[in-house]
Design a protein around this motif. Structure first.
Motif, PDB file in Angstrom:
ATOM      1  N   VAL A  37      -7.471 -19.933  38.349  1.00  0.00           N
ATOM      2  CA  VAL A  37      -6.183 -19.591  37.763  1.00  0.00           C
ATOM      3  C   VAL A  37      -5.124 -19.591  38.859  1.00  0.00           C
ATOM      4  O   VAL A  37      -5.429 -19.299  40.022  1.00  0.00           O
ATOM      5  N   GLN A  38      -3.912 -19.910  38.497  1.00  0.00           N
ATOM      6  CA  GLN A  38      -2.816 -19.901  39.466  1.00  0.00           C
ATOM      7  C   GLN A  38      -2.335 -18.478  39.725  1.00  0.00           C
ATOM      8  O   GLN A  38      -2.483 -17.601  38.864  1.00  0.00           O
ATOM      9  N   PRO A  39      -1.748 -18.243  40.873  1.00  0.00           N
ATOM     10  CA  PRO A  39      -1.162 -16.919  41.138  1.00  0.00           C
ATOM     11  C   PRO A  39      -0.196 -16.523  40.025  1.00  0.00           C
ATOM     12  O   PRO A  39       0.600 -17.349  39.552  1.00  0.00           O
ATOM     13  N   GLY A  40      -0.298 -15.271  39.622  1.00  0.00           N
ATOM     14  CA  GLY A  40       0.517 -14.786  38.522  1.00  0.00           C
ATOM     15  C   GLY A  40      -0.127 -14.935  37.162  1.00  0.00           C
ATOM     16  O   GLY A  40       0.383 -14.405  36.165  1.00  0.00           O
ATOM     17  N   SER A  69      -5.671  -1.368  44.687  1.00  0.00           N
ATOM     18  CA  SER A  69      -5.241  -2.758  44.800  1.00  0.00           C
ATOM     19  C   SER A  69      -5.057  -3.445  43.445  1.00  0.00           C
ATOM     20  O   SER A  69      -4.401  -4.486  43.366  1.00  0.00           O
ATOM     21  N   VAL A  70      -5.624  -2.873  42.377  1.00  0.00           N
ATOM     22  CA  VAL A  70      -5.526  -3.530  41.075  1.00  0.00           C
ATOM     23  C   VAL A  70      -4.835  -2.665  40.023  1.00  0.00           C
ATOM     24  O   VAL A  70      -4.564  -3.128  38.910  1.00  0.00           O
ATOM     25  N   ARG A  71      -4.544  -1.417  40.376  1.00  0.00           N
ATOM     26  CA  ARG A  71      -3.936  -0.512  39.388  1.00  0.00           C
ATOM     27  C   ARG A  71      -2.611  -1.086  38.908  1.00  0.00           C
ATOM     28  O   ARG A  71      -1.771  -1.509  39.682  1.00  0.00           O
ATOM     29  N   GLY A  72      -2.443  -1.081  37.600  1.00  0.00           N
ATOM     30  CA  GLY A  72      -1.218  -1.617  37.013  1.00  0.00           C
ATOM     31  C   GLY A  72      -1.317  -3.097  36.666  1.00  0.00           C
ATOM     32  O   GLY A  72      -0.472  -3.623  35.936  1.00  0.00           O
ATOM     33  N   SER A 114      -1.310 -10.777  36.438  1.00  0.00           N
ATOM     34  CA  SER A 114      -0.580 -10.900  37.709  1.00  0.00           C
ATOM     35  C   SER A 114      -1.552 -11.132  38.864  1.00  0.00           C
ATOM     36  O   SER A 114      -1.463 -10.481  39.915  1.00  0.00           O
ATOM     37  N   LEU A 115      -2.451 -12.048  38.659  1.00  0.00           N
ATOM     38  CA  LEU A 115      -3.491 -12.291  39.655  1.00  0.00           C
ATOM     39  C   LEU A 115      -2.914 -12.822  40.954  1.00  0.00           C
ATOM     40  O   LEU A 115      -1.931 -13.591  40.953  1.00  0.00           O
ATOM     41  N   GLU A 116      -3.529 -12.413  42.038  1.00  0.00           N
ATOM     42  CA  GLU A 116      -3.108 -12.778  43.383  1.00  0.00           C
ATOM     43  C   GLU A 116      -4.267 -13.482  44.092  1.00  0.00           C
ATOM     44  O   GLU A 116      -5.430 -13.274  43.737  1.00  0.00           O
ATOM     45  N   GLN A 162     -17.343 -16.097  38.978  1.00  0.00           N
ATOM     46  CA  GLN A 162     -16.393 -16.423  40.040  1.00  0.00           C
ATOM     47  C   GLN A 162     -14.970 -16.451  39.496  1.00  0.00           C
ATOM     48  O   GLN A 162     -14.687 -17.105  38.487  1.00  0.00           O
ATOM     49  N   VAL A 163     -14.092 -15.745  40.189  1.00  0.00           N
ATOM     50  CA  VAL A 163     -12.662 -15.796  39.900  1.00  0.00           C
ATOM     51  C   VAL A 163     -11.969 -16.361  41.133  1.00  0.00           C
ATOM     52  O   VAL A 163     -12.122 -15.817  42.232  1.00  0.00           O
ATOM     53  N   THR A 164     -11.236 -17.437  40.949  1.00  0.00           N
ATOM     54  CA  THR A 164     -10.511 -18.068  42.044  1.00  0.00           C
ATOM     55  C   THR A 164      -9.043 -18.144  41.668  1.00  0.00           C
ATOM     56  O   THR A 164      -8.689 -18.705  40.632  1.00  0.00           O
ATOM     57  N   VAL A 165      -8.219 -17.546  42.512  1.00  0.00           N
ATOM     58  CA  VAL A 165      -6.775 -17.554  42.284  1.00  0.00           C
ATOM     59  C   VAL A 165      -6.146 -18.429  43.356  1.00  0.00           C
ATOM     60  O   VAL A 165      -6.130 -18.088  44.539  1.00  0.00           O
TER      61      VAL A 165
END
Length: 114
Positions: free
Chosen positions: A11-14, A61-64, A83-85, A109-112
């Motif tokens: 996934v792309q950032p954001g 780091s992930v809250r919100g 809002s992935l980073e 696997q999650v890749t941003v």
């Protein structure tokens, strides 16, 4: 018995992703269930947890940005990630909290990345 996580991808950032974890009621029962992640070269860390009565806890780091939910009738725990980073890139696992060693699955696997 391993817990199987699914829903990862590129996934792309954001962007957003939704992860799911299914297990038998014998495994989840009344236990607190959590999502963990492990990035390359780093230790596995817990990112979100949910109790049997729905109380949640998140890593700073992930809250919100992340939201953990639980469907006790179906024994499914989900993690909605928004809002992935790039720093969220990791293999994500589900397990009880504290974790049961025989329940670690292969993760998803999650890749941003752009």
């Amino acid at each position: 018995v391993q817990l199987q996580a699914s829903g990862g991808g590129l996934v792309q950032p954001g962007g957003s992703l939704r992860l799911s974890c299914a297990a038998s009621g014998r495994i989840f029962g009344t236990a607190t269930v959590a999502w963990y992640r492990q990035a390359p070269g780093k230790q596995r860390e817990m990112v979100a947890a949910i109790t049997n009565d729905g109380r949640t806890n998140y890593a700073d780091s992930v809250r919100g940005r992340f939201a953990i939910t639980r469907d006790s009738a179906k024994n499914i725990v989900s993690l909605q990630m928004s809002s992935l980073e790039p720093e969220d890139t990791a293999v994500y696992y589900c397990n009880t909290a504290p974790p049961r060693e025989n329940c670690w699955g292969q993760g998803t696997q999650v890749t941003v990345s752009s």
